[in-house]
Structures are given as structure tokens and as C-alpha cells.
Design a protein around this motif. Structure first.
Motif, PDB file in Angstrom:
ATOM      1  N   CYS A   4      10.017 -13.096  -5.721  1.00 22.27           N
ATOM      2  CA  CYS A   4      11.093 -12.613  -6.304  1.00 22.27           C
ATOM      3  C   CYS A   4      11.634 -11.295  -5.668  1.00 22.27           C
ATOM      4  O   CYS A   4      10.942 -10.643  -5.218  1.00 22.27           O
ATOM      5  CB  CYS A   4      10.608 -12.443  -7.879  1.00 22.27           C
ATOM      6  SG  CYS A   4      12.128 -11.652  -8.690  1.00 22.27           S
ATOM      7  N   HIS A   5      12.900 -10.880  -5.926  1.00 21.99           N
ATOM      8  CA  HIS A   5      13.475  -9.871  -5.466  1.00 21.99           C
ATOM      9  C   HIS A   5      12.786  -8.422  -5.835  1.00 21.99           C
ATOM     10  O   HIS A   5      12.602  -7.434  -5.355  1.00 21.99           O
ATOM     11  CB  HIS A   5      14.948  -9.787  -5.745  1.00 21.99           C
ATOM     12  CG  HIS A   5      15.780 -10.221  -4.435  1.00 21.99           C
ATOM     13  ND1 HIS A   5      16.020 -11.769  -4.498  1.00 21.99           N
ATOM     14  CD2 HIS A   5      16.391  -9.775  -3.391  1.00 21.99           C
ATOM     15  CE1 HIS A   5      16.816 -12.003  -3.490  1.00 21.99           C
ATOM     16  NE2 HIS A   5      16.905 -11.102  -2.795  1.00 21.99           N
ATOM     17  N   THR A   6      12.230  -8.738  -7.244  1.00 22.53           N
ATOM     18  CA  THR A   6      11.423  -7.733  -7.950  1.00 22.53           C
ATOM     19  C   THR A   6      10.500  -7.258  -7.069  1.00 22.53           C
ATOM     20  O   THR A   6       9.948  -5.871  -7.145  1.00 22.53           O
ATOM     21  CB  THR A   6      11.067  -8.248  -9.415  1.00 22.53           C
ATOM     22  OG1 THR A   6      12.509  -8.380 -10.222  1.00 22.53           O
ATOM     23  CG2 THR A   6      10.618  -6.914 -10.077  1.00 22.53           C
ATOM     24  N   ASP A   7       9.691  -8.265  -6.513  1.00 20.10           N
ATOM     25  CA  ASP A   7       8.399  -7.648  -5.831  1.00 20.10           C
ATOM     26  C   ASP A   7       8.660  -6.903  -4.439  1.00 20.10           C
ATOM     27  O   ASP A   7       8.338  -5.956  -4.227  1.00 20.10           O
ATOM     28  CB  ASP A   7       7.724  -9.023  -5.071  1.00 20.10           C
ATOM     29  CG  ASP A   7       7.054  -9.828  -6.245  1.00 20.10           C
ATOM     30  OD1 ASP A   7       6.351  -9.347  -7.112  1.00 20.10           O
ATOM     31  OD2 ASP A   7       7.625 -10.967  -6.474  1.00 20.10           O
ATOM     32  N   ARG A  30       0.817  -1.153  -0.022  1.00 19.51           N
ATOM     33  CA  ARG A  30       0.056  -0.153   0.093  1.00 19.51           C
ATOM     34  C   ARG A  30       0.973   1.203   0.094  1.00 19.51           C
ATOM     35  O   ARG A  30       0.474   2.258  -0.664  1.00 19.51           O
ATOM     36  CB  ARG A  30      -0.881  -0.006   1.232  1.00 19.51           C
ATOM     37  CG  ARG A  30      -2.147   1.090   1.087  1.00 19.51           C
ATOM     38  CD  ARG A  30      -2.843   0.796   2.339  1.00 19.51           C
ATOM     39  NE  ARG A  30      -3.703  -0.252   2.397  1.00 19.51           N
ATOM     40  CZ  ARG A  30      -5.022  -0.466   1.876  1.00 19.51           C
ATOM     41  NH1 ARG A  30      -5.435   0.258   1.001  1.00 19.51           N
ATOM     42  NH2 ARG A  30      -5.517  -1.824   2.065  1.00 19.51           N
ATOM     43  N   GLU A  31       1.816   1.030   0.713  1.00 17.39           N
ATOM     44  CA  GLU A  31       2.952   2.521   0.856  1.00 17.39           C
ATOM     45  C   GLU A  31       4.215   1.991   0.781  1.00 17.39           C
ATOM     46  O   GLU A  31       4.566   0.868   0.980  1.00 17.39           O
ATOM     47  CB  GLU A  31       2.521   3.196   2.187  1.00 17.39           C
ATOM     48  CG  GLU A  31       1.240   3.839   2.441  1.00 17.39           C
ATOM     49  CD  GLU A  31       1.143   4.448   3.755  1.00 17.39           C
ATOM     50  OE1 GLU A  31       1.778   5.224   3.988  1.00 17.39           O
ATOM     51  OE2 GLU A  31       0.269   3.904   4.395  1.00 17.39           O
ATOM     52  N   LYS A  32       5.134   2.686   0.366  1.00 18.47           N
ATOM     53  CA  LYS A  32       6.531   2.489   0.006  1.00 18.47           C
ATOM     54  C   LYS A  32       7.314   2.177   1.486  1.00 18.47           C
ATOM     55  O   LYS A  32       7.161   2.604   2.514  1.00 18.47           O
ATOM     56  CB  LYS A  32       7.365   4.025  -0.415  1.00 18.47           C
ATOM     57  CG  LYS A  32       8.750   3.929  -0.379  1.00 18.47           C
ATOM     58  CD  LYS A  32       9.471   4.921  -1.142  1.00 18.47           C
ATOM     59  CE  LYS A  32      10.836   4.753  -1.062  1.00 18.47           C
ATOM     60  NZ  LYS A  32      11.690   6.004  -1.620  1.00 18.47           N
ATOM     61  N   GLY A  33       7.974   1.030   1.515  1.00 18.00           N
ATOM     62  CA  GLY A  33       8.677   0.505   2.519  1.00 18.00           C
ATOM     63  C   GLY A  33       7.571  -0.135   3.505  1.00 18.00           C
ATOM     64  O   GLY A  33       8.406  -0.422   4.802  1.00 18.00           O
ATOM     65  N   LYS A  34       6.569   0.096   3.474  1.00 16.15           N
ATOM     66  CA  LYS A  34       5.613  -0.575   4.796  1.00 16.15           C
ATOM     67  C   LYS A  34       5.353  -2.078   4.301  1.00 16.15           C
ATOM     68  O   LYS A  34       5.466  -2.499   3.164  1.00 16.15           O
ATOM     69  CB  LYS A  34       4.111   0.266   4.520  1.00 16.15           C
ATOM     70  CG  LYS A  34       4.354   1.728   4.833  1.00 16.15           C
ATOM     71  CD  LYS A  34       4.711   1.960   6.316  1.00 16.15           C
ATOM     72  CE  LYS A  34       4.534   3.477   6.553  1.00 16.15           C
ATOM     73  NZ  LYS A  34       4.974   3.827   7.939  1.00 16.15           N
ATOM     74  N   GLY A  48      11.612   0.903  -5.319  1.00 10.66           N
ATOM     75  CA  GLY A  48      12.507   0.925  -6.359  1.00 10.66           C
ATOM     76  C   GLY A  48      12.091   0.932  -7.860  1.00 10.66           C
ATOM     77  O   GLY A  48      13.009   0.859  -8.656  1.00 10.66           O
ATOM     78  N   ILE A  49      11.003   0.673  -8.317  1.00 10.75           N
ATOM     79  CA  ILE A  49      10.736   0.351  -9.539  1.00 10.75           C
ATOM     80  C   ILE A  49       9.792   1.839  -9.938  1.00 10.75           C
ATOM     81  O   ILE A  49      10.497   2.498 -11.018  1.00 10.75           O
ATOM     82  CB  ILE A  49       9.590  -0.516  -9.725  1.00 10.75           C
ATOM     83  CG1 ILE A  49      10.227  -2.031  -9.207  1.00 10.75           C
ATOM     84  CG2 ILE A  49       9.462  -1.049 -11.323  1.00 10.75           C
ATOM     85  CD1 ILE A  49      11.360  -2.416 -10.172  1.00 10.75           C
TER      86      ILE A  49
END
Length: 361
Positions: A42-45, A11-15, A52-53
Motif C-alpha cells: 500500500c502507499h501507506t507503507d 531501517r532509515e528514512k528514505g532508504k 511521512g507518518i
């Protein structure tokens, strides 16, 4: 009629991620609804969760998935309800300049479902890599569905949807590894071990796995590495040269995505050798190399997108090799977890305790 299912969102960055109710619309023209059976973490998730995307929150995470087609929209002819499929994020258009040149694996106009899945309040979700598969059912473009042998284990073949395919393809498709080659792989996570397995499949006789974690190096041996190098204990370039008659490897695959490891890859290859970058760097990273060395060493410096794969060609072939016992996809699956275990799986990535955690429905 739309369906309500459970899925994992950021929902939010880093949460921390959370399990929420997801509204999945009926498939429109060219689209398909897939009942997900398994999806790798995956690391992409994690990159999506960390912003980071991009910042198109909230995200519906998950993309390394296999499942069964439940419904298709108008105009869909390549898949039908009941088909067992691996999902991909390269639905080729067939019309761009790459496709027109007969190189659809480089399609410059890949596409996803036009409709968006939403939360119950109507908030639109951004699906990870255009898939969003940490969910009981997902909506994708039909071109993102590749039929494979339905007898294959979903938790294993679903990994072809991203990391394993990226590594295998980096070796076979991008690097052109062939019989008798020497290959070095820097970084032995899921992608790197996929590259090791791909080099072994292609007939490389010397396969050097390089990492800083002895556990990962041992895993790499299981996928076909003939030698291992702990980068904390040895000079990587010197050790690779020692193991290749003093010359360097024919192909060096960089599966970390950092300037210092790319420099190692550049100097660890033989004259006229090939470097393949498949590790994903961050936007601020730069590298400086003497131009004379770039000229004088010859060869090729390549980047590998998704292992330069063509899902319709590669997924069925690799699934068949798996079914024949020639490609051990099961060995990539460290653990099977429930849908609410994704946040814990992210934590295990940081400690290097898993090769792949896989959500199984």
C-alpha cells in the motif's frame, strides 16, 4: 517461546527496505500470532519508509493482510487457532464515547498489541498501522483479527484490510451512495477504484471516474465506472456537470488528497450534494474556499477514516459478495510477489504500473 521469522523493515528514512530476521513473542493477554498468507503493498507503507507518518524507525512494514491464527493469549474468545482472518487497524475498544453511542466504527480508542516485535539484537520495531505484516508471522491484538470465509483467496480479501475497504466505505458508509445516485471519483488508484466498486454495488447509475492516466481510467471501467474523464484533457468540474444534466454529482469522492482536487470535488457536486475526502493530504497542505459558497451550496463535506468501516460487520459481508462473484477483488491484484520484491513494488507505484502488488507467502 518466541519465534524467528523473515520480515521487511524500513531501517532509515528514505532508504531501501530490507529483509531481516524478526523476533515474534508469544501472544500475551488479548493478543494473537497470525501466520500471514498474503499482504498488499500500500502507499501507506511507502509513506512510512519516507518518514511521512512519523519517525519511529525502524518500521516493520505491511498491513493489508490475510492469514491464519496460530496462537492466542489469555482472554481471547473471538478468534481461535486455525481461524482464517483479515487483519485490521481498527480494533474497537467498546468503551469510548463513540462506542458508547453505538458508533464503534468511529472508535476513538482503537488499540494494538502491547508487546513489540524486535530485531535479533532486541531493537523494537514499529509495526505499520499497528500490524506489520510483511512478515511470515505477526503479533497483533486479537481485535485486529476478523474471521472471514476460509475459501476466499488470501491475496484478494487481504486488501480489505486497508485500501479497498477505504474506498468502498467512502462510497457506501461515508458518502451514503444509494440507488440512482450520480457519483464522481477523483483519483483511480486502489482506493479510488474501491470507491467506484462501492458505488456500483450501492446501485449508482452514473459513476464518473477521473484521473490523469488512461490506464487507470480503463481499470476503473472494469470496476463499474460508466464514464471516464482524463483531467489533463478536460475541465473536471465542467465535464462532471455535463455528464449529470448540468447539475453536478450527488456524491463526489476525492481519493487523491490534494487542495486542487478537493476544490474540483467541491464544485463538481450538485447543490446539497456530498463531498467525501478519503485521499490523505500531507501536513503542510491548506485550502481556501469562499465561505458564501460553502453556505450557499449546502450539503455535506465529510472525511472518511478507513471508509468508516466496522471490520466485524463489513469484512465478512464483502468477502461473501466476493465469493458470490458480485465484488471482483481479484481485479485489484495486479501481481503476486515474493517477500524480497517490496522495494521493486514501491518503484512500480511511482510509474503507475500496478493497482496492487501483493506479497504472497
Amino acid at each position: 517461546m518466541s519465534q524467528r521469522v523473515r520480515g521487511v523493515i524500513a531501517r532509515e528514512k528514505g532508504k531501501p527496505v530490507e529483509v531481516a530476521t524478526i523476533v515474534v513473542p508469544d501472544p500475551g493477554p488479548g493478543e494473537a500470532v497470525v501466520r500471514v498468507q498474503a499482504c498488499g503493498v500500500c502507499h501507506t507503507d511507502l509513506h512510512y519508509r519516507e518518514g511521512g507518518i512519523n519517525d519511529d524507525f525502524p518500521f516493520l512494514l505491511g498491513h493489508e493482510a490475510a492469514g491464519v491464527v496460530e496462537a492466542v493469549g489469555d482472554g481471547v474468545t473471538d478468534v481461535a487457532p486455525g481461524d482464517f482472518v483479515v487483519l485490521n487497524w481498527r480494533a474497537v475498544c467498546g468503551n469510548c464515547r463513540a462506542c458508547a453511542k453505538g458508533k464503534p466504527q468511529y472508535c476513538f480508542n482503537t488499540h494494538n498489541a502491547k508487546q513489540r516485535m524486535t530485531l535479533e539484537d532486541g531493537t523494537e520495531l514499529s509495526p505499520a498501522l499497528g500490524i506489520g505484516a510483511f512478515v511470515e508471522k505477526t503479533l497483533v491484538h486479537a481485535g485486529q483479527c476478523t474471521k472471514v470465509d476460509p475459501q476466499a483467496r488470501p491475496a484478494a480479501v487481504g486488501l480489505l484490510g486497508c485500501g479497498v475497504m477505504a474506498g468502498l466505505g467512502a462510497a457506501i458508509n461515508t458518502g451514503g451512495v444509494t440507488r440512482g445516485d450520480s457519483v464522481a471519483v477523483i483519483g483511480c488508484g486502489g482506493v479510488g477504484d474501491g470507491a467506484v466498486a462501492g458505488a456500483a454495488l450501492a446501485g449508482a447509475t452514473t459513476i464518473i471516474a477521473i484521473d490523469t492516466d488512461d490506464r487507470k481510467l480503463e481499470w476503473a471501467r472494469g470496476f463499474g465506472a460508466t464514464h471516464t474523464v482524463n483531467a489533463r484533457e478536460h475541465d473536471v468540474v465542467e465535464r462532471v456537470r455535463e455528464l449529470t444534466g448540468g447539475f453536478g454529482a450527488d456524491v463526489v469522492i476525492e481519493a487523491v488528497g490534494r487542495p486542487e482536487t478537493y476544490r474540483q470535488a467541491f464544485y463538481a457536486r450538485d447543490l446539497a450534494g456530498t463531498v467525501v475526502l478519503v485521499g490523505v493530504p500531507t501536513p503542510e497542505m491548506t485550502i481556501e474556499l469562499p465561505l458564501l459558497d460553502v453556505f450557499g451550496r449546502g450539503g455535506a463535506l465529510k472525511s472518511s477514516w478507513y471508509g468508516d468501516c466496522l471490520p466485524s460487520r463489513d469484512f465478512p459481508m464483502l468477502t461473501e459478495l466476493y465469493r458470490q462473484g458480485r465484488l471482483d477483488l481479484d481485479a485489484f491484484v495486479t501481481e503476486e510477489i515474493p517477500l524480497d520484491g517490496v522495494e521493486q513494488a514501491f518503484a512500480k507505484m511511482h510509474t503507475g504500473d500496478v493497482l496492487r502488488s501483493v506479497v504472497v507467502f
